[in-house]
Every structure is written in C-alpha cells, then in structure tokens.
Design a protein around this motif. Structure first.
Motif, PDB file in Angstrom:
ATOM      1  N   ASP A 307       0.631  -1.170   0.476  1.00  0.00           N
ATOM      2  CA  ASP A 307      -0.190  -0.086  -0.062  1.00  0.00           C
ATOM      3  C   ASP A 307       0.550   1.375   0.341  1.00  0.00           C
ATOM      4  OD1 ASP A 307      -1.584   2.526   0.499  1.00  0.00           O
ATOM      5  OD2 ASP A 307      -2.434   1.477   1.962  1.00  0.00           O
ATOM      6  N   VAL A 308       1.201   1.877  -1.203  1.00  0.00           N
ATOM      7  CA  VAL A 308       1.824   3.426  -1.243  1.00  0.00           C
ATOM      8  C   VAL A 308       0.908   4.446  -1.122  1.00  0.00           C
ATOM      9  CG1 VAL A 308       3.464   1.688  -2.688  1.00  0.00           C
ATOM     10  CG2 VAL A 308       2.107   3.157  -3.716  1.00  0.00           C
ATOM     11  N   SER A 309       0.325   4.709  -0.567  1.00  0.00           N
ATOM     12  CA  SER A 309      -0.775   5.923  -0.791  1.00  0.00           C
ATOM     13  C   SER A 309      -0.512   6.771   0.502  1.00  0.00           C
ATOM     14  CB  SER A 309      -2.170   4.981  -0.573  1.00  0.00           C
ATOM     15  OG  SER A 309      -2.051   4.585   1.211  1.00  0.00           O
ATOM     16  N   ALA A 310       0.191   5.972   0.872  1.00  0.00           N
ATOM     17  CA  ALA A 310       0.986   6.991   2.188  1.00  0.00           C
ATOM     18  C   ALA A 310       2.653   8.391   1.254  1.00  0.00           C
ATOM     19  CB  ALA A 310       1.275   6.770   3.341  1.00  0.00           C
ATOM     20  N   LEU A 311       3.372   7.505   0.289  1.00  0.00           N
ATOM     21  CA  LEU A 311       4.485   7.808  -0.256  1.00  0.00           C
ATOM     22  C   LEU A 311       3.711   8.706  -1.245  1.00  0.00           C
ATOM     23  CD1 LEU A 311       7.379   7.791  -0.831  1.00  0.00           C
ATOM     24  CD2 LEU A 311       6.305   5.741  -2.122  1.00  0.00           C
ATOM     25  N   MET A 312       2.161   8.495  -1.798  1.00  0.00           N
ATOM     26  CA  MET A 312       1.963   9.193  -2.902  1.00  0.00           C
ATOM     27  C   MET A 312       1.696  10.733  -2.340  1.00  0.00           C
ATOM     28  SD  MET A 312      -0.383   6.309  -5.399  1.00  0.00           S
ATOM     29  CE  MET A 312       0.844   5.022  -6.341  1.00  0.00           C
ATOM     30  N   ALA A 313       0.825  10.130  -0.899  1.00  0.00           N
ATOM     31  CA  ALA A 313       0.433  11.655  -0.738  1.00  0.00           C
ATOM     32  C   ALA A 313       1.376  12.103  -0.072  1.00  0.00           C
ATOM     33  CB  ALA A 313      -0.598  11.447   0.708  1.00  0.00           C
ATOM     34  N   ALA A 314       1.972  11.494  -0.071  1.00  0.00           N
ATOM     35  CA  ALA A 314       3.568  12.567   0.908  1.00  0.00           C
ATOM     36  C   ALA A 314       4.908  13.304  -0.424  1.00  0.00           C
ATOM     37  CB  ALA A 314       4.325  11.763   1.377  1.00  0.00           C
ATOM     38  N   VAL A 315       5.036  12.478  -1.237  1.00  0.00           N
ATOM     39  CA  VAL A 315       5.651  13.346  -2.321  1.00  0.00           C
ATOM     40  C   VAL A 315       5.147  12.340  -4.333  1.00  0.00           C
ATOM     41  CG1 VAL A 315       7.553  13.114  -0.797  1.00  0.00           C
ATOM     42  CG2 VAL A 315       7.589  10.820  -2.579  1.00  0.00           C
ATOM     43  N   ASN A 316       4.251  12.620  -4.197  1.00  0.00           N
ATOM     44  CA  ASN A 316       3.368  12.430  -5.332  1.00  0.00           C
ATOM     45  C   ASN A 316       3.747  11.122  -6.174  1.00  0.00           C
ATOM     46  OD1 ASN A 316       1.628  12.908  -7.672  1.00  0.00           O
ATOM     47  ND2 ASN A 316       3.103  14.488  -8.623  1.00  0.00           N
ATOM     48  N   TYR A 317       4.389  10.512  -5.584  1.00  0.00           N
ATOM     49  CA  TYR A 317       5.238   9.286  -6.372  1.00  0.00           C
ATOM     50  C   TYR A 317       4.239   7.997  -7.272  1.00  0.00           C
ATOM     51  CZ  TYR A 317       7.021   4.453  -5.790  1.00  0.00           C
ATOM     52  OH  TYR A 317       8.204   3.057  -6.179  1.00  0.00           O
ATOM     53  N   CYS A 318       4.864   7.262  -7.492  1.00  0.00           N
ATOM     54  CA  CYS A 318       3.673   7.189  -8.882  1.00  0.00           C
ATOM     55  C   CYS A 318       5.298   6.371  -9.255  1.00  0.00           C
ATOM     56  CB  CYS A 318       2.765   8.288  -9.963  1.00  0.00           C
ATOM     57  SG  CYS A 318       1.206   7.702 -10.531  1.00  0.00           S
TER      58      CYS A 318
END
Length: 340
Positions: A307-318
């Motif tokens: 689950d990478v939702s936190a990383l996406m939210a933090a730094v727009n990781y995609c």
C-alpha cells in the motif's frame, strides 16, 4: 546539494548516486565493497559512477570503508557537511541471515548506530534509510500498510531492519533528527544483485539449467523497477520529515510520530504472480525455462503487496514501469554486460 549515499557500490545505492549526479548534486559515496556477492559487479558500478561524475556539474568522492568502524565513519563525515544522508548500505539477503547472523549485527545494527550518531553530531537536515517489506513477517492482511503492526519478523534480517526503524525514532525524538525509513518491495532492474531471482533465472535459462521456484512457484511479489524506486527515494530525501500534527499518544500511529519521523512503503502497488514474472523473462530471452518446483523456504514471506498511498500523498510518488518492460530492460543490460 551535497549528499552522502552509503552502499553506493550496491544495486540501489549505485542508481541513487547516478541519479543525483545527473541532476547536478555533489555525491559522497561510502561502501565496504565486500564479497557477499561478486565484487566485480560492484567495481563495475563504481567505474560507471566515475564516468557519470565526469559529465556532472556536481562533485563525486568515494570512501572504501567499513561503516561499522566509528573512525571510518568519522572520516566519511569529515568530507561533509551533508545536506542529506541516504543510507542504503546494509547486509541484505533473507536466507544468508540464517547462516551468518553476526554479519547483520555488524552491518545493520552497529553501522546504523554509527550513522545515527554521525548525523546527530553533524546536524544533518534529513536522514533517509532503507528498511524492507520483510518486516511485515507473519502479517497476512493485504496490501501491507504502514498502519499495521510489524512485531513478528520471520527472519533475523527483518528483525535488524525493524530495529533500525525503532533506533531512528529514538534519535528523532531525543535529538530532533528528521528520519524517513523506506520499506522496499522486491526491487529489480539493470545492475541488479546476482543473488536475486531475476539474475539467477536469466543466467540459468540461458545456460539451459533449471530455475528453482520455491513455494511451488506460488509466490506473489510486488516487483518494483529500480528507476521507480530511485525516484521515490530521492523525492523522500528532498522532503524533510516533520512531526505529525495529528499524532496522539493515546492511539499512536505506527508509522509517524510527534517527532520528525516517518516510515513509508515503497513498491509498485501491483503484485505479480511469480509464474508471470518467469513468463516475462522467457519472453525477453526468447527461451523457455526448465522449472524445478520446491517447497516454501524457512523465513520466506509467501506474498507481498505494498500500500503506497502514504508515499503518493507525501511526495506524489507514482510507479509507472510494468514488469514486462522492466524485465526486458534488465535482459538487455544483462546481454550487454556479459557480452552475450
């Protein structure tokens, strides 16, 4: 910026250092260059970094040192000051931890203590370090989330990495050192480690030898291409960890704190069955594999899914690299590197 990258002769550290040099940062690398796997590929990575530095506006320096030695760590930090530290040096490998646990104490516990102490006294603005998806251990709830407990590791390697997370929190709390721990999920790609599945499978398929599929080939892994991993690491390093304003000691979140501390998953968020991974290798090689099905090995986690939702939210990781494309890029590199 001036960035210390430890483990820059290793797979991920090499790619991170090269990325930073391309964008014009100055990089100081530190690596013991041990023989856990063939030092030849590590030396080749270091040679590529020297070439990259010649084309970069940033400076590059390398220290061949054992980070478990406090005097060696002091010598490395005398090459600072550093705006960021990205600590990727570690004793890796799940199965080797069953044979030689003391190597993990030296590289993952003692060396990490030295890193924390050096960052503290040098007033480093942000420490980003490698953890692992292996810390999820006996957890079976998918996808793995940073909000889950991780107190049941299945091997000593994972236990040392979980210890790193706890050690980092103590320094974030006591000394205000901003720390970000990244739990990697099965990284693969060019310049990969020879002891990992993609390298071993490619080598054996080309040689007409069987490939060993543990858990009878039923593993599911969140295979993540190295370029996507590197992009996430650098974005996290640039984004200094801060205290979580919503953190409550009555119901504490496991992955954040009222100190400048956080833990983040970094994976592909798209798990792939091991048989599909093998099919991608076969397609890239144009040759079928001879498969040897074996039972689950001690210490192996059957499935992983980030689950990478936190990383996406933090730094727009995609993450964007599909397995078939990533495997094809590895095979292309493999053929070039070994002149096949």
């Amino acid at each position: 910026m001036r960035v210390l990258v430890t483990g820059n002769a290793g797979f991920i550290g090499f790619h991170v250092a090269a990325h930073l040099l391309r964008r014009g940062d100055s990089v100081v690398g530190a690596d013991v260059v041990n023989d856990y796997y063939s030092p030849e590929i590590k030396e080749a990575r270091l040679a590529v970094l020297e070439q990259s530095a010649a084309q970069s506006t940033g400076e590059y320096r390398f220290h061949r040192v054992n980070l478990a030695d406090p005097a060696a760590m002091e010598a490395v930090f005398s090459d600072g000051p550093f705006d960021r530290v990205i600590h990727l040096a570690a004793q890796a490998g799940v199965r080797y931890s069953l044979e030689n646990p003391r190597a993990y104490v030296e590289s993952n516990i003692i060396a990490f203590t030295n890193i924390l102490e050096a960052c503290r006294h040098s007033k480093v603005k942000h420490l980003t370090y490698a953890s692992t998806s292996s810390v999820y251990g006996a957890n079976t709830t998918m996808p793995f989330s940073e909000h889950q407990g991780v107190d049941h590791p299945l091997q000593f390697y994972a236990a040392t990495k979980r210890a790193n997370e706890l050690m980092a929190h103590s320094y974030s709390h006591l000394f205000g050192l901003p720390t970000s721990g990244l739990r990697f999920f099965t990284v693969y790609g060019p310049w990969g480690r020879p002891d990992m599945a993609l390298f071993l499978f490619t080598k054996n398929i080309l040689a007409g030898l069987p490939i060993r599929l543990f858990n009878n080939g039923q593993h599911i892994r969140d295979f993540t291409y190295v370029d996507d991993i590197v992009e996430g690491i650098v974005r996290v390093s640039d984004d200094i960890a801060r205290p979580d304003p919503d953190w409550n000691s009555d119901s504490p979140k496991p992955a954040t704190s009222n100190a400048p501390f956080r833990i983040l998953n970094i994976g592909n968020n798209s798990p792939v069955h091991l048989t599909e991974y093998v099919e991608a290798i076969e397609a890239a090689l144009g040759k079928k594999a001879i498969k040897e099905l074996l039972p689950l090995q001690p210490g192996d986690v059957p499935n992983t899914f980030a689950d990478v939702s936190a990383l996406m939210a933090a730094v727009n990781y995609c993450p964007s690299t599909k397995v078939r494309l990533g495997v094809a890029r590895f095979v292309e590199w493999y053929r070039q590197y070994f002149k096949l």
